[in-house]
Scaffold this motif. Structure first.
Motif, PDB file in Angstrom:
ATOM      1  N   GLU A   1      10.348  59.315  25.910  1.00 24.53           N
ATOM      2  CA  GLU A   1       9.127  58.586  25.557  1.00 24.53           C
ATOM      3  C   GLU A   1       9.400  57.104  25.320  1.00 24.53           C
ATOM      4  O   GLU A   1       8.637  56.245  25.740  1.00 24.53           O
ATOM      5  CB  GLU A   1       8.474  59.224  24.324  1.00 24.53           C
ATOM      6  CG  GLU A   1       7.489  60.301  24.740  1.00 24.53           C
ATOM      7  CD  GLU A   1       7.032  61.177  23.591  1.00 24.53           C
ATOM      8  OE1 GLU A   1       7.594  61.065  22.478  1.00 24.53           O
ATOM      9  OE2 GLU A   1       6.102  61.969  23.809  1.00 24.53           O
ATOM     10  N   ARG A   2      10.528  56.844  24.641  1.00 24.71           N
ATOM     11  CA  ARG A   2      10.871  55.438  24.386  1.00 24.71           C
ATOM     12  C   ARG A   2      11.139  54.696  25.694  1.00 24.71           C
ATOM     13  O   ARG A   2      10.669  53.577  25.904  1.00 24.71           O
ATOM     14  CB  ARG A   2      12.083  55.343  23.463  1.00 24.71           C
ATOM     15  CG  ARG A   2      11.707  55.428  21.987  1.00 24.71           C
ATOM     16  CD  ARG A   2      12.865  54.990  21.095  1.00 24.71           C
ATOM     17  NE  ARG A   2      14.018  55.869  21.233  1.00 24.71           N
ATOM     18  CZ  ARG A   2      14.095  57.069  20.644  1.00 24.71           C
ATOM     19  NH1 ARG A   2      13.110  57.504  19.890  1.00 24.71           N
ATOM     20  NH2 ARG A   2      15.143  57.833  20.795  1.00 24.71           N
ATOM     21  N   LEU A   3      11.881  55.382  26.562  1.00 26.75           N
ATOM     22  CA  LEU A   3      12.178  54.764  27.856  1.00 26.75           C
ATOM     23  C   LEU A   3      10.885  54.495  28.633  1.00 26.75           C
ATOM     24  O   LEU A   3      10.697  53.421  29.207  1.00 26.75           O
ATOM     25  CB  LEU A   3      13.101  55.682  28.665  1.00 26.75           C
ATOM     26  CG  LEU A   3      13.414  55.245  30.096  1.00 26.75           C
ATOM     27  CD1 LEU A   3      14.262  53.977  30.082  1.00 26.75           C
ATOM     28  CD2 LEU A   3      14.145  56.352  30.850  1.00 26.75           C
ATOM     29  N   ALA A   4       9.966  55.486  28.619  1.00 25.50           N
ATOM     30  CA  ALA A   4       8.711  55.355  29.373  1.00 25.50           C
ATOM     31  C   ALA A   4       7.911  54.156  28.873  1.00 25.50           C
ATOM     32  O   ALA A   4       7.325  53.423  29.660  1.00 25.50           O
ATOM     33  CB  ALA A   4       7.896  56.644  29.250  1.00 25.50           C
ATOM     34  N   GLU A   5       7.897  53.975  27.573  1.00 28.15           N
ATOM     35  CA  GLU A   5       7.121  52.892  26.991  1.00 28.15           C
ATOM     36  C   GLU A   5       7.495  51.539  27.608  1.00 28.15           C
ATOM     37  O   GLU A   5       6.630  50.784  28.043  1.00 28.15           O
ATOM     38  CB  GLU A   5       7.380  52.860  25.489  1.00 28.15           C
ATOM     39  CG  GLU A   5       6.166  52.574  24.644  1.00 28.15           C
ATOM     40  CD  GLU A   5       6.477  52.859  23.197  1.00 28.15           C
ATOM     41  OE1 GLU A   5       6.812  51.900  22.487  1.00 28.15           O
ATOM     42  OE2 GLU A   5       6.427  54.046  22.795  1.00 28.15           O
ATOM     43  N   THR A   6       8.804  51.289  27.660  1.00 21.68           N
ATOM     44  CA  THR A   6       9.226  49.987  28.191  1.00 21.68           C
ATOM     45  C   THR A   6       9.202  49.966  29.712  1.00 21.68           C
ATOM     46  O   THR A   6       8.672  49.037  30.321  1.00 21.68           O
ATOM     47  CB  THR A   6      10.641  49.627  27.710  1.00 21.68           C
ATOM     48  OG1 THR A   6      11.477  50.767  27.894  1.00 21.68           O
ATOM     49  CG2 THR A   6      10.636  49.249  26.245  1.00 21.68           C
TER      50      THR A   6
ATOM     51  N   LEU B   1       7.577  51.819  31.999  1.00 19.88           N
ATOM     52  CA  LEU B   1       6.308  51.955  32.708  1.00 19.88           C
ATOM     53  C   LEU B   1       5.470  50.686  32.643  1.00 19.88           C
ATOM     54  O   LEU B   1       4.811  50.314  33.607  1.00 19.88           O
ATOM     55  CB  LEU B   1       5.517  53.154  32.181  1.00 19.88           C
ATOM     56  CG  LEU B   1       6.124  54.514  32.510  1.00 19.88           C
ATOM     57  CD1 LEU B   1       5.235  55.634  32.004  1.00 19.88           C
ATOM     58  CD2 LEU B   1       6.364  54.668  34.006  1.00 19.88           C
ATOM     59  N   SER B   2       5.517  49.993  31.499  1.00 15.53           N
ATOM     60  CA  SER B   2       4.736  48.760  31.415  1.00 15.53           C
ATOM     61  C   SER B   2       5.343  47.699  32.330  1.00 15.53           C
ATOM     62  O   SER B   2       4.666  46.783  32.767  1.00 15.53           O
ATOM     63  CB  SER B   2       4.646  48.276  29.973  1.00 15.53           C
ATOM     64  OG  SER B   2       5.936  48.103  29.451  1.00 15.53           O
ATOM     65  N   ALA B   3       6.648  47.874  32.658  1.00 12.31           N
ATOM     66  CA  ALA B   3       7.267  46.956  33.605  1.00 12.31           C
ATOM     67  C   ALA B   3       7.111  47.454  35.042  1.00 12.31           C
ATOM     68  O   ALA B   3       7.680  46.891  35.974  1.00 12.31           O
ATOM     69  CB  ALA B   3       8.757  46.791  33.265  1.00 12.31           C
ATOM     70  N   GLY B   4       6.347  48.551  35.217  1.00 11.21           N
ATOM     71  CA  GLY B   4       6.104  49.067  36.561  1.00 11.21           C
ATOM     72  C   GLY B   4       7.258  49.872  37.126  1.00 11.21           C
ATOM     73  O   GLY B   4       7.286  50.197  38.307  1.00 11.21           O
ATOM     74  N   ASN B   5       8.235  50.237  36.287  1.00 11.33           N
ATOM     75  CA  ASN B   5       9.427  50.933  36.781  1.00 11.33           C
ATOM     76  C   ASN B   5       9.334  52.445  36.522  1.00 11.33           C
ATOM     77  O   ASN B   5       9.987  52.969  35.619  1.00 11.33           O
ATOM     78  CB  ASN B   5      10.677  50.328  36.123  1.00 11.33           C
ATOM     79  CG  ASN B   5      11.948  50.855  36.757  1.00 11.33           C
ATOM     80  OD1 ASN B   5      11.895  51.637  37.707  1.00 11.33           O
ATOM     81  ND2 ASN B   5      13.072  50.424  36.224  1.00 11.33           N
ATOM     82  N   ALA B   6       8.509  53.125  37.308  1.00  9.45           N
ATOM     83  CA  ALA B   6       8.355  54.568  37.128  1.00  9.45           C
ATOM     84  C   ALA B   6       9.594  55.307  37.607  1.00  9.45           C
ATOM     85  O   ALA B   6       9.919  56.385  37.128  1.00  9.45           O
ATOM     86  CB  ALA B   6       7.123  55.061  37.881  1.00  9.45           C
ATOM     87  N   ARG B   7      10.278  54.711  38.562  1.00  7.53           N
ATOM     88  CA  ARG B   7      11.474  55.341  39.119  1.00  7.53           C
ATOM     89  C   ARG B   7      12.518  55.619  38.029  1.00  7.53           C
ATOM     90  O   ARG B   7      13.136  56.679  37.990  1.00  7.53           O
ATOM     91  CB  ARG B   7      12.048  54.431  40.223  1.00  7.53           C
ATOM     92  CG  ARG B   7      13.368  54.855  40.817  1.00  7.53           C
ATOM     93  CD  ARG B   7      13.321  56.267  41.380  1.00  7.53           C
ATOM     94  NE  ARG B   7      12.366  56.444  42.462  1.00  7.53           N
ATOM     95  CZ  ARG B   7      12.640  56.221  43.741  1.00  7.53           C
ATOM     96  NH1 ARG B   7      13.806  55.815  44.111  1.00  7.53           N
ATOM     97  NH2 ARG B   7      11.736  56.427  44.662  1.00  7.53           N
ATOM     98  N   ALA B   8      12.679  54.688  37.106  1.00  8.24           N
ATOM     99  CA  ALA B   8      13.655  54.862  36.024  1.00  8.24           C
ATOM    100  C   ALA B   8      13.318  56.098  35.205  1.00  8.24           C
ATOM    101  O   ALA B   8      14.205  56.869  34.815  1.00  8.24           O
ATOM    102  CB  ALA B   8      13.667  53.618  35.135  1.00  8.24           C
ATOM    103  N   VAL B   9      12.018  56.296  34.955  1.00 10.56           N
ATOM    104  CA  VAL B   9      11.599  57.456  34.161  1.00 10.56           C
ATOM    105  C   VAL B   9      11.812  58.737  34.950  1.00 10.56           C
ATOM    106  O   VAL B   9      12.310  59.748  34.428  1.00 10.56           O
ATOM    107  CB  VAL B   9      10.121  57.314  33.733  1.00 10.56           C
ATOM    108  CG1 VAL B   9       9.701  58.489  32.876  1.00 10.56           C
ATOM    109  CG2 VAL B   9       9.904  56.007  32.981  1.00 10.56           C
TER     110      VAL B   9
END
Lengths: 628, 128
Positions: A199-204, A206-214
């Protein structure tokens, strides 16, 4: 299996238990220096032992754990949940290996591969834990013990696909929902730390547009979570317990008794000579009586000492619960603490071994149904973290074990209603019951057969099974509760359990037990080999005529003169030999006999009764009465 | 229903299906609300928070796909609520259509109660 390995397995299991204990205690008090030292020592000693039996893979695995714990000792790594999980996963792997070795006596073939996996996960923590960001990443890969169920896997896969979809319309919400669902799936399976990290990772990200990281983080977590889950280690019954560790003092007592018995035997030889020479029978009788008394004392002492050998501390049954409770509370989302008292109380080995299942059942019920949800507790002004006490104490010839929770207590009105609904007894009877009697309804067969109707009464899932397994050992189960304050389930068990070995046979459509000590052999004879003698019949076995009793007929049922062959159990009791014709031979069982009571009391030919695994009553026959 | 349970909104025009799903999820410990179509569902979702939406596809007024498209355009937690599609359509193109508008998972009717409860619990991170 060679003696070295045997010793290694025994000590290995003790060290695994010690290490798990320490790790769980550290979770409560991360700064406890003594516990860290003790955990470190457990890993270290185990590693040394693994080296002695040439189990390199195990030694390497433990070495990785030892490294982390040593860093914790030095203060360079903090005892985070991720570290605890890693160390526990390491011990789980060791425990799985020990089980395999117990079966095969050898080092498992794929051990090195598994060792590499564990070691690799450790390297993530030790390399990066000084950087907060990297720790998040490492922790998101940190394993736990619950494997992913197929629906969980499918759900996670679907979220990864959603995250990999870059379509612009409603993209952020779609991604957020996917990250949210993935975290929820992990959380529901007990991977709480991983869920939080995601969840913490998604917060940062996803707002940066990096869904791949999640998406990648989910995929990685799935990998590490399934790799770290050695099948069923946490809940499965241990393979151990075919060997027994015995206090040296108890062996000393036996050695001393053996010495005294030798002296007594020599004295008997002396008496035999005296009997030859002695002309005065009165003097001989006095000497014989004295010797008899002496032997009687020795034999009963021997009996007691041998029972003592079978005695184990309840710790063996209790030690797995802190871990299991930790997992269950994680899954249920109800924080609870297990307090164990009196784990050093001793009980018969067979009782200790059979206690785990019923205890698990009761504790699980307490957590699942007995405890209120966290917010309900808060509104009632109860402490947020619930407490379940597991207590054991010796009371005279009994062991008393209590499981007490501080939950909502039994809802007697609901219990009565359910009992009426399930037809446990007529409603007039149930309404007239005292509170105590109504509470006991949860143990009634049929009360809880309708599987998982959760939240019923605060209790009631399979409590009749608990009762049956405790009664098999001549024990009793009772329950008491105070509304809003909690429930206490109490097992009262006999300290010593005298087991009788029986063989079950079927006759006249019923199952009976025959004491093994009376059985000489079993034979199958062609029908024509059985000769009528007057009103009875007999057969010849090795030149000896043996009277035959048709067991079904003798018990008032139908005889079994059909079929070309007769199945016969040859028994010997009270100096008589005889054959019992039966329909079928059954199993050999160790049972605890209780004297016949109720309707069966006073019927000759019954030695006692016992409860079988399925709850049926097995009548064990008194063969002496049959043969006379 | 017990306090603190996760809230699930069932969106289906068929009364029997709603009832079947409501009973399953209710017995499973969830707090359940209902909506008859996408329009009604949107009103409810905007008025109060839910932990999961269980949504049918073929419905009058606003079908599941249009609803989901509109839902995912919402800002903040409302737009990101987990959605489980439960539909009679089993074709791969149906599943793909739902995924494209942001459905988190897809089950084909009829769904056994325990399967529905298990998926709901996983997607909500538990019942409470």
């Amino acid at each position: 299996m060679n003696e070295f390995i045997e010793q290694f397995l025994i000590e290995g299991r003790e060290l695994v238990a010690q290490g798990s204990d320490d790790l769980l205690a550290l979770e409560e008090q991360p700064g406890d220096k003594q516990r860290i030292d003790s955990a470190f020592r457990a890993f270290h000693t185990l590693k040394g032992a693994a080296g002695i039996v040439d189990f390199t893979a195990m030694a390497e695995t433990l070495h990785a754990g030892e490294d982390v714990l040593s860093a914790v000792r030095a203060g360079t790594v903090t005892m985070s949940p991720a570290v605890t999980n890693l160390c526990l996963a390491c011990l789980d792997q060791v425990s799985a290996w020990l089980d395999e070795m117990q079966k095969t006596g050898e080092v498992p073939a794929d051990a090195q591969t598994k060792a590499n996996e564990v070691v690799q996960r450790f390297s993530l923590v030790t390399d990066t834990s000084t950087h907060a960001e990297a720790e998040d990443d490492a922790a998101s890969r940190a394993p736990d013990v619950l494997a992913l169920t197929p629906p969980a896997r499918q759900l996670l896969d679907a979220q990864v696909r959603l995250l990999n979809d870059n379509g612009a319309d409603g993209r952020t919400a779609r991604w957020l929902s996917a990250a949210h669902v993935a975290a929820n799936v992990l959380r529901h399976l007990g991977h709480v730390a991983e869920a939080g990290n995601l969840e913490r990772l998604a917060e940062t990200a996803l707002s940066a547009g990096n869904a791949r990281a999640v998406a990648d983080a989910i995929a990685r977590t799935m990998e590490s979570v399934s790799a770290a889950a050695p099948q069923g280690t946490a809940g499965a019954a241990p393979l151990a317990d075919q060997t027994l560790r015995v206090d040296v003092k108890r062996i000393d007592v036996l050695v001393k008794l053996a010495g005294e018995l030798t002296v007594a035997k020599n004295a008997l030889g002396h008496l035999a000579r005296l009997a030859q020479d002695e002309t005065n029978p009165a003097r001989l009788s006095v000497a014989l009586k004295a010797q008899h008394l002496h032997l009687e004392r020795l034999v009963s002492e021997l009996q007691r000492s041998v029972v003592d050998l079978r005695v184990l501390p309840l710790q063996t049954a209790f030690q797995r619960f802190p871990r299991l409770v930790r997992e269950m509370t994680g899954t249920l989302g109800k924080p609870a603490r297990l307090m164990i008292e009196g784990a050093s109380t001793e009980a018969d080995k067979s009782v200790v071994a059979a206690l785990f299942e019923p205890l698990l059942h009761v504790i699980r019920n307490s957590l699942d149904h007995g405890l209120e949800a966290a917010n309900e507790r808060a509104s009632l002004g109860k402490p947020a973290i619930a407490t379940v006490h597991l207590r054991a104490a010796r009371q005279g010839e009994h062991i008393v074990i209590e499981i007490e929770d501080d939950g909502r207590g039994l809802d007697l009105a609901r219990i009565r209603a359910v009992a009426v609904e399930r037809g446990v007894a007529p409603s007039a009877v149930i309404e007239a019951m005292s509170e105590e009697e109504a509470s006991a309804l949860i143990f009634a067969p049929g009360f809880s057969t309708a599987a998982k109707v959760s939240d019923l009464s605060g209790r009631g899932v399979g409590m009749d099974v608990v009762r049956t397994s405790i009664e098999r050992f001549g024990g009793q189960v009772t329950v008491s509760s105070r509304p809003g304050q909690g429930t206490t389930v109490r097992f009262t068990l006999p300290f010593t359990v005298m087991m009788t070995r029986v063989m079950t046979v079927e006759a006249a459509g019923q199952i009976f037990g025959l004491p093994m000590e009376a059985i000489v052999e079993t034979v199958r004879l062609p029908r024509e080999a059985i000769k009528p003698i007057g009103t009875a019949s007999a057969f010849v076995l090795r030149n000896r005529t043996v009277p035959l009793i048709d067991l079904g007929q003798a018990l008032g049922g139908k005889g079994q003169t059909s079929g070309p062959e007769a199945t016969i159990v040859v028994v010997k009791a009270g100096g008589h030999i005889g054959g019992l014709e039966v329909d079928r031979l059954g199993d050999r069982l160790d049972v605890m006999l209780t004297a016949p009571d109720g309707l069966l009391a006073g019927i000759p030919g019954i030695d006692g009764t016992t409860l079988m695994g399925d709850g049926r009553v097995l009548i064990v026959l008194d063969l002496q009465a049959f043969l006379q | 229903m017990a306090e603190g349970s996760k809230r699930v909104l069932i969106v289906d025009d068929a009364g029997l299906v709603r009832r079947f799903h409501r009973d399953a999820l209710g017995q499973g410990g969830f707090d359940v609300a209902e909506a008859l179509n996408g329009v009604e569902a949107m009103e409810k979702v905007l008025a109060e928070p839910f932990d999961l939406l269980v949504v049918d596809v073929n419905m009058p007024q606003m079908d599941g796909i249009s609803f989901l498209k509109a839902l995912r355009r919402q800002e903040g937690p409302t737009g990101a609520v987990p959605v489980l599609i439960v539909s009679t359509e089993a074709g791969p193109q149906d599943v793909e259509a739902a995924r494209a508008v942001g459905a988190n998972f897809y089950l084909v009717k009829p769904v056994r109660p325990e399967v529905l409860v298990e998926h709901a619990a996983l997607m909500c991170g538990g019942v409470r």
